[in-house]
Design an enzyme around this catalytic site. Sequence first.
Site, mmCIF file in Angstrom:
data_model
loop_
_atom_site.group_PDB
_atom_site.id
_atom_site.type_symbol
_atom_site.label_atom_id
_atom_site.label_comp_id
_atom_site.label_asym_id
_atom_site.label_seq_id
_atom_site.Cartn_x
_atom_site.Cartn_y
_atom_site.Cartn_z
ATOM 1 N N HIS A 56 0.834 -1.220 0.000
ATOM 2 C CA HIS A 56 0.000 0.000 0.000
ATOM 3 C C HIS A 56 0.862 1.261 0.000
ATOM 4 O O HIS A 56 0.530 2.254 0.658
ATOM 5 C CB HIS A 56 -0.972 0.010 1.191
ATOM 6 C CG HIS A 56 -1.972 -1.105 1.147
ATOM 7 N ND1 HIS A 56 -3.160 -1.008 0.479
ATOM 8 C CD2 HIS A 56 -1.942 -2.348 1.676
ATOM 9 C CE1 HIS A 56 -3.832 -2.149 0.592
ATOM 10 N NE2 HIS A 56 -3.110 -2.981 1.318
ATOM 11 N N ASN A 129 -10.271 -2.703 2.635
ATOM 12 C CA ASN A 129 -10.003 -2.743 1.194
ATOM 13 C C ASN A 129 -11.286 -2.432 0.435
ATOM 14 O O ASN A 129 -12.353 -2.314 1.048
ATOM 15 C CB ASN A 129 -9.509 -4.138 0.797
ATOM 16 C CG ASN A 129 -8.036 -4.360 1.108
ATOM 17 O OD1 ASN A 129 -7.244 -3.423 1.120
ATOM 18 N ND2 ASN A 129 -7.674 -5.603 1.363
#
Length: 517
Positions: A56, A129
């Site tokens: 990420h 997510n």
Amino acid sequence: MADERTLLTTSAGAPIGDNQNAMTVGPRGPLLVQDYQLFEKLAHQNRERIPERVVHAKGWGAFGELTVTNDITKYTNAKLFSEVGKKTPLLIRFSTVAGEQGAADAERDVRGFSIKFYTEEGNWDIVGNNTPVFFVRDPYKFPDFIRTQKRHPKTNLRSPTAMWDFWSLSPESIHQITILMSDRGLPIGPQYMNGYGSHTFSFWNDAGERYYVKFHFKTRQGHKHYTNEEAQNVVGRSRESYQEELYGTIDRGEFPKWDFKVQIMTEAQAEAYDKFNPFDLTKVWPHAEFPLIDVGTVELNRNPENYFAEVEQAAFSPSNIVRGISFSPDKMLQARIFSYADAHRHRLGAHYEALPVNRPHSPVNHYHKDGLLRFFADNNPKDAYYEPNSFNGPTQDPRYLEPPLKVSGEAKRWDHREGNDDYMQARALFELFDEGEKERLFLNIAEAMYGIPQFIIDRQLGHFDKVHADYGAGVRKALAGVAARGGDDATQITEKKMDQMAMDQTDAAPLPNEAAE
Ligand code: NDP
């Protein structure tokens, strides 16, 4: 005019007389070591980067608020839900998973959807997510899975062979692969996708009752996606399309919104549930059995003033819970409780939660001491630097104790595959797709797999067949189509050729799960 402007100074505050010309012996040099101003300037530039996140790394963020629209106080005494109409400030950071900080935004990948709620009783982070499930259910597999998404040690290229090798050896990934390769695997911007807490969490109330809960954030902007081909054109034009989308929409005053909803399961329901493990991160809870309950609206309405300070330094961790909200036995969640906070201590230092973007909007009183970059003063009385103490230092309050988490069973390394049907929910999703969605799914998979070793393709086709005969057949047909046109785009072909050169494919080791089957 000059005297109206703010004076330029060194970091130590001394005004600077010349920020244009190095101090040299004669006009041709050399430099003098005593030109400390110059060395300070260069030294700061050398230190402008911090370690990027291992996963990420590429992200986009904005501030906003939650407005509660429905009363859920029978499930939780969390202050942020205490009354309808209540507003809580928040920060969301969206991200891709695999790409580094400079990676293109419009890549097919799962998106991170992390929210920090600055509540009256501390920060609550949902580190979710845009998908309701994940590729693996056991934390032992997480570092290996991530390694397959990153670069091959020899070629320094992404390795489709490694990705499909790992996935085909990990059938629990099929549900998430199906989402990733479907239309929703490539949204056109952060505001056009749902967010999910993904794990099962829990709520608890004043009566000491615990409820298990799943968090959902449904986009009000509608789902919008790129095809692979469209995304290639976008990336050719801009690698920063998500930053442009998010920053631009907020800058224009078109504030994106999500409907915040929860699914609830009682402890008794969870214990009796036998269709699958309700704490398995590769599974959703079917809406028909556990309907969505409205909670509120999330709106993003303010761009950060400084990207580095407020997005790059933003630190989200599932360990950040507040009264009324807690964990579940989900073993992936349990591992993340440790690993996320640990990652931030590494990236940002021991006091990362005191940085302005991470600092709670409520009082913080603790006895942690000193360490690198201890930049804040004690707010405890001066003699109260240990606990318990007789000097009026901060102390515990049993009203904040959560009810016991009921768990039972033998402590051992339970086989996470045993008794799990990895295919049923991927099948439920596949059956939701219309013909066009199915065709695009087959093509996306075929383009991603074409060129990797055949034995891996065959193993993965076996999983598609188990989801649905049409799924395997569709991917086979699409693979033939991709082969007939000579492969996919040039970059991927290069990656796959490099894979083949770098990997020794002749002696594929026997597979533990194949041996078991
Ligand atoms: P429902 O028909 O009640 O719900 C279907 C869900 O699938 C909706 O949440 C919808 O999201 C979502 N969805 C629709 N198209 C896609 C897509 N292309 N990719 C990902 N999600 C999509 O069915 P069930 O609750 O019984 O679940 C059936 C399947 O739907 C599951 O196996 C799972 O794969 C998927 N799903 C289920 C979710 C859940 O929490 N139950 C959440 C997300 C997906 P939206 O409403 O935003 O259109």
